[in-house]
Write a protein that holds these residues in place. Structure first.
Motif, PDB file in Angstrom:
ATOM      1  N   MET A   1       0.734  -1.238  -0.402  1.00 19.14           N
ATOM      2  CA  MET A   1       0.038   0.010  -0.295  1.00 19.14           C
ATOM      3  C   MET A   1       1.162   1.408  -0.222  1.00 19.14           C
ATOM      4  SD  MET A   1      -2.358  -1.268   2.615  1.00 19.14           S
ATOM      5  CE  MET A   1      -3.981  -0.244   2.535  1.00 19.14           C
ATOM      6  N   SER A   2       0.336   2.386  -0.604  1.00 21.22           N
ATOM      7  CA  SER A   2       1.132   3.621  -1.008  1.00 21.22           C
ATOM      8  C   SER A   2       0.428   4.254   0.111  1.00 21.22           C
ATOM      9  CB  SER A   2       1.188   4.274  -2.575  1.00 21.22           C
ATOM     10  OG  SER A   2       0.133   4.428  -2.830  1.00 21.22           O
ATOM     11  N   ASP A   3       0.970   5.557   0.381  1.00 19.62           N
ATOM     12  CA  ASP A   3       0.138   6.817   1.510  1.00 19.62           C
ATOM     13  C   ASP A   3      -1.007   7.647   0.678  1.00 19.62           C
ATOM     14  OD1 ASP A   3       1.971   6.753   3.489  1.00 19.62           O
ATOM     15  OD2 ASP A   3       3.064   7.784   2.644  1.00 19.62           O
ATOM     16  N   LYS A   4      -1.701   7.478   0.537  1.00 18.73           N
ATOM     17  CA  LYS A   4      -2.740   8.176   0.443  1.00 18.73           C
ATOM     18  C   LYS A   4      -3.402   9.032   1.210  1.00 18.73           C
ATOM     19  CE  LYS A   4      -3.867   5.184  -2.381  1.00 18.73           C
ATOM     20  NZ  LYS A   4      -3.177   4.641  -3.642  1.00 18.73           N
ATOM     21  N   PRO A   5      -3.205  10.609   0.238  1.00 18.04           N
ATOM     22  CA  PRO A   5      -2.801  10.868  -0.792  1.00 18.04           C
ATOM     23  C   PRO A   5      -1.151  11.060  -0.882  1.00 18.04           C
ATOM     24  CG  PRO A   5      -3.705  12.927   0.241  1.00 18.04           C
ATOM     25  CD  PRO A   5      -3.701  11.787   1.201  1.00 18.04           C
ATOM     26  N   PRO A   6      -0.472  10.595  -2.196  1.00 18.08           N
ATOM     27  CA  PRO A   6       1.102  10.620  -1.953  1.00 18.08           C
ATOM     28  C   PRO A   6       1.334  12.388  -1.640  1.00 18.08           C
ATOM     29  CG  PRO A   6      -0.013  10.764  -3.672  1.00 18.08           C
ATOM     30  CD  PRO A   6      -1.015  10.556  -3.302  1.00 18.08           C
ATOM     31  N   ILE A   7       2.450  12.565  -0.826  1.00 14.00           N
ATOM     32  CA  ILE A   7       2.999  13.436  -0.347  1.00 14.00           C
ATOM     33  C   ILE A   7       4.019  14.396  -1.791  1.00 14.00           C
ATOM     34  CG2 ILE A   7       4.744  14.498   1.410  1.00 14.00           C
ATOM     35  CD1 ILE A   7       3.843  12.408   3.220  1.00 14.00           C
ATOM     36  N   PRO A   8       3.597  15.307  -1.788  1.00 16.07           N
ATOM     37  CA  PRO A   8       4.340  15.636  -3.007  1.00 16.07           C
ATOM     38  C   PRO A   8       6.037  16.542  -2.714  1.00 16.07           C
ATOM     39  CG  PRO A   8       3.092  17.677  -2.216  1.00 16.07           C
ATOM     40  CD  PRO A   8       2.346  16.256  -2.204  1.00 16.07           C
ATOM     41  N   PRO A   9       6.792  15.912  -4.199  1.00 11.65           N
ATOM     42  CA  PRO A   9       7.972  16.659  -3.235  1.00 11.65           C
ATOM     43  C   PRO A   9       7.907  17.922  -3.211  1.00 11.65           C
ATOM     44  CG  PRO A   9       7.857  15.589  -5.895  1.00 11.65           C
ATOM     45  CD  PRO A   9       6.406  15.889  -4.746  1.00 11.65           C
ATOM     46  N   LEU A  10       8.628  18.759  -2.108  1.00  8.23           N
ATOM     47  CA  LEU A  10       8.935  20.055  -1.950  1.00  8.23           C
ATOM     48  C   LEU A  10       8.975  20.901  -2.785  1.00  8.23           C
ATOM     49  CD1 LEU A  10      11.117  20.192   1.424  1.00  8.23           C
ATOM     50  CD2 LEU A  10       8.189  20.524   1.633  1.00  8.23           C
ATOM     51  N   ARG A  11       8.618  22.238  -3.103  1.00  4.29           N
ATOM     52  CA  ARG A  11       8.344  22.629  -3.877  1.00  4.29           C
ATOM     53  C   ARG A  11      10.325  23.682  -3.399  1.00  4.29           C
ATOM     54  NH1 ARG A  11       2.866  26.217  -3.990  1.00  4.29           N
ATOM     55  NH2 ARG A  11       1.699  24.339  -5.124  1.00  4.29           N
ATOM     56  N   ARG A  12      11.065  23.654  -4.213  1.00  9.19           N
ATOM     57  CA  ARG A  12      12.000  24.640  -4.452  1.00  9.19           C
ATOM     58  C   ARG A  12      11.952  25.556  -4.312  1.00  9.19           C
ATOM     59  NH1 ARG A  12      17.432  22.110  -6.436  1.00  9.19           N
ATOM     60  NH2 ARG A  12      16.210  20.982  -7.500  1.00  9.19           N
TER      61      ARG A  12
END
Length: 76
Positions: free
Chosen positions: A63-74
């Motif tokens: 199983m994956s995290d829901k919702p997926p955690i997006p990468p940090l913005r630069r």
């Protein structure tokens, strides 16, 4: 206590109704399933729980995290 969803033996009661004996809440530390003592038999008894919704160790691991955690913005 046995979790009806994943059959883990470490499920525990974590809350009791304000009115003594009306209901209890149980939680599984493995699959995080939560159920009340007043649920239907198909929900609280592992042998009656719908097999399509049972979780095995392999299914939990995949199983994956829901919702997926997006990468940090630069920062600019």
């Amino acid at each position: 206590m046995i979790c009806p969803r994943c059959d883990d033996t470490h499920a525990l009661q974590f809350f009791e109704s304000p009115e003594k004996g009306a209901w209890e809440l149980y939680r599984c530390p493995r699959c995080f399933f939560v159920w009340r003592s007043t649920e239907e038999e198909e929900v609280i008894r592992p042998e009656l729980y719908d097999p399509d919704f049972k979780l095995t160790e392999d299914r939990i691991r995949q199983m994956s995290d829901k919702p997926p955690i997006p990468p940090l913005r630069r920062q600019k």
